[in-house]
Structures are given as C-alpha cells and as structure tokens.
Design an enzyme around this catalytic site. Structure first.
Site, mmCIF file in Angstrom:
data_model
loop_
_atom_site.group_PDB
_atom_site.id
_atom_site.type_symbol
_atom_site.label_atom_id
_atom_site.label_comp_id
_atom_site.label_asym_id
_atom_site.label_seq_id
_atom_site.Cartn_x
_atom_site.Cartn_y
_atom_site.Cartn_z
ATOM 1 N N LYS A 10 -4.078 24.127 -50.729
ATOM 2 C CA LYS A 10 -3.330 25.181 -50.031
ATOM 3 C C LYS A 10 -2.169 24.624 -49.186
ATOM 4 O O LYS A 10 -2.091 23.424 -48.940
ATOM 5 C CB LYS A 10 -4.303 25.974 -49.148
ATOM 6 C CG LYS A 10 -5.368 26.748 -49.946
ATOM 7 C CD LYS A 10 -6.173 27.670 -49.020
ATOM 8 C CE LYS A 10 -7.215 28.445 -49.794
ATOM 9 N NZ LYS A 10 -7.921 29.421 -48.916
ATOM 10 N N TYR A 50 -5.091 37.228 -55.120
ATOM 11 C CA TYR A 50 -6.177 37.573 -54.195
ATOM 12 C C TYR A 50 -6.434 39.086 -54.154
ATOM 13 O O TYR A 50 -6.944 39.590 -53.154
ATOM 14 C CB TYR A 50 -5.859 37.061 -52.792
ATOM 15 C CG TYR A 50 -6.140 35.585 -52.579
ATOM 16 C CD1 TYR A 50 -7.444 35.079 -52.652
ATOM 17 C CD2 TYR A 50 -5.127 34.693 -52.254
ATOM 18 C CE1 TYR A 50 -7.716 33.732 -52.430
ATOM 19 C CE2 TYR A 50 -5.391 33.338 -52.030
ATOM 20 C CZ TYR A 50 -6.689 32.870 -52.119
ATOM 21 O OH TYR A 50 -6.967 31.544 -51.892
ATOM 22 N N ASN A 113 -7.597 26.636 -44.613
ATOM 23 C CA ASN A 113 -8.788 25.835 -44.926
ATOM 24 C C ASN A 113 -8.601 24.907 -46.123
ATOM 25 O O ASN A 113 -9.561 24.531 -46.783
ATOM 26 C CB ASN A 113 -10.025 26.745 -45.061
ATOM 27 C CG ASN A 113 -9.933 27.688 -46.250
ATOM 28 O OD1 ASN A 113 -8.902 27.791 -46.897
ATOM 29 N ND2 ASN A 113 -11.031 28.360 -46.553
ATOM 30 N N HIS A 116 -9.014 26.131 -52.158
ATOM 31 C CA HIS A 116 -9.718 27.272 -52.745
ATOM 32 C C HIS A 116 -10.430 26.772 -53.997
ATOM 33 O O HIS A 116 -9.899 25.916 -54.705
ATOM 34 C CB HIS A 116 -8.744 28.383 -53.148
ATOM 35 C CG HIS A 116 -9.343 29.390 -54.086
ATOM 36 N ND1 HIS A 116 -10.108 30.432 -53.632
ATOM 37 C CD2 HIS A 116 -9.338 29.481 -55.440
ATOM 38 C CE1 HIS A 116 -10.537 31.133 -54.687
ATOM 39 N NE2 HIS A 116 -10.079 30.565 -55.793
ATOM 40 N N GLU A 127 -9.187 32.947 -63.055
ATOM 41 C CA GLU A 127 -8.239 32.233 -62.190
ATOM 42 C C GLU A 127 -7.484 31.154 -62.970
ATOM 43 O O GLU A 127 -6.294 30.948 -62.747
ATOM 44 C CB GLU A 127 -8.980 31.639 -60.987
ATOM 45 C CG GLU A 127 -9.481 32.735 -60.049
ATOM 46 C CD GLU A 127 -10.285 32.241 -58.861
ATOM 47 O OE1 GLU A 127 -10.572 33.047 -57.969
ATOM 48 O OE2 GLU A 127 -10.621 31.035 -58.812
HETATM 49 P P1 CMP Z 1 -10.549 31.327 -50.384
HETATM 50 O O1 CMP Z 1 -11.685 30.609 -51.015
HETATM 51 O O2 CMP Z 1 -9.194 30.922 -50.779
HETATM 52 O O3 CMP Z 1 -10.713 32.890 -50.632
HETATM 53 C C1 CMP Z 1 -10.246 33.873 -49.735
HETATM 54 C C2 CMP Z 1 -9.704 33.275 -48.494
HETATM 55 O O4 CMP Z 1 -9.546 34.157 -47.425
HETATM 56 C C3 CMP Z 1 -10.668 32.235 -47.969
HETATM 57 O O5 CMP Z 1 -10.650 31.108 -48.799
HETATM 58 C C4 CMP Z 1 -10.156 32.027 -46.555
HETATM 59 O O6 CMP Z 1 -9.204 31.002 -46.452
HETATM 60 C C5 CMP Z 1 -9.522 33.358 -46.254
HETATM 61 N N1 CMP Z 1 -10.247 34.009 -45.195
HETATM 62 C C6 CMP Z 1 -11.531 34.366 -45.199
HETATM 63 N N2 CMP Z 1 -11.860 34.937 -44.019
HETATM 64 C C7 CMP Z 1 -10.745 34.910 -43.270
HETATM 65 C C8 CMP Z 1 -10.431 35.350 -41.965
HETATM 66 N N3 CMP Z 1 -11.363 35.907 -41.170
HETATM 67 N N4 CMP Z 1 -9.178 35.173 -41.524
HETATM 68 C C9 CMP Z 1 -8.227 34.599 -42.319
HETATM 69 N N5 CMP Z 1 -8.470 34.172 -43.574
HETATM 70 C C10 CMP Z 1 -9.707 34.324 -44.035
#
Ligand code: CMP
Length: 139
Positions: A10, A50, A113, A116, A127
């Site tokens: 990311k 998403y 984070n 993904h 995906e």
């Molecule tokens: P990902 O696995 O990419 O799938 C959906 C993403 O939404 C997840 O990782 C997080 O990075 C993001 N996400 C989930 N919960 C929150 C939140 N409370 N605030 C912001 N981003 C979120």
C-alpha cells in the site's frame, strides 16, 4: 495444495521505500512472486476494487488513501498461499498484529496498514483478475 493469492503493497509502504523488505517477508515464508507491477490508482479505481466496503464508514478514507501514492500489486504463489500470506501480514490492526509480521513491523495504523491480501479463494481469483491477465502471471 499450491494456491495463488493477491497482494497489495500500500501507499504508506511504497512511500517509505519498503517494497523490497515486504516482498522479502513473503519470499522468506515460501511464497513466490509470479506477477508484480507498480501502479497509481485513481480514487474511482480504488472504489471499484474495494466495492464490497462501500457502505462502511471508512470507505472514503480508504479509497483516498489507496489513490494517494503508487501501490505494488502482486500475485503470490505457493503451498496454502492464501493462509500463509495472511499469517505473514498479521492482523489488520497493527496494534493487534503478532511479533514478526509485516503489519507489526511496518504498519502505521488500521488504515495505513502497509499490505492487503485476499481473504479466501474466491476473492483471490477476483482480485487477481481485477489487475492481471493470465499472460502477466508467470509461475
Ligand atoms: P484491507 O485488507 O486492505 O481491506 C480493507 C481495508 O480497510 C483494511 O485492509 C484496512 O486497511 C481498512 N480499514 C479497516 N478498518 C478501518 C478503519 N476503521 N479505518 C480506516 N481503514 C480501515
């Protein structure tokens, strides 16, 4: 069995030049990068990817973030690749991620984070197809 999964490095991670370190974690876990490209999504493309989260309160934040800088999309192949990839990533929230996982080591927050990964075989297939043609995947 040998599986394929889909992975994204990311914006928070590409900006900090962590592409190699994160890829090394996957490789060390026995996963092989069989497709890889660096792209910069538009917010609309991030929203399409998403789409399953579009009713969530964090959807706007998520899609803005995913379009904020380049990402690296990859197909990872290996024995139980989906579970293995999720194990190496660690919990979505870095505060809950186990020691040694990518998110424990590199993630900044639940949103930023670093990675993904597909959550199951059906999503992996979808995906992968969203970003790659079969010709671009070389096992
Ligand atoms: P990902 O696995 O990419 O799938 C959906 C993403 O939404 C997840 O990782 C997080 O990075 C993001 N996400 C989930 N919960 C929150 C939140 N409370 N605030 C912001 N981003 C979120």
């Amino acid at each position: 069995a040998t599986q394929r999964t889909f992975s994204i490095i990311k914006p928070d991670a590409t900006k900090r030049n962590l592409t190699g370190k994160i890829t090394a974690k996957f490789e060390e876990a026995g996963l092989r990068v069989v497709a890889s490209k660096r792209i910069h999504l538009t917010k609309a493309q991030a929203g399409e990817f998403y789409a399953v989260h579009k009713e969530r309160p964090f959807f706007d934040e998520l899609t803005t973030f995913m379009a904020s800088a380049p990402i690296v999309v990859q197909v990872l192949e290996g024995e139980d690749a989906i579970a293995k990839n999720r194990e190496v990533m660690g919990a979505t929230n870095p505060a809950e991620a186990d020691e040694g996982t990518i998110r424990k080591e590199f993630a900044l927050s639940i949103g930023e984070n670093s990675v993904h990964g597909s959550d199951g075989p059906d999503t992996a297939k979808e995906e992968i197809a969203f970003f790659f043609s079969e010709l671009e995947i070389v096992g």
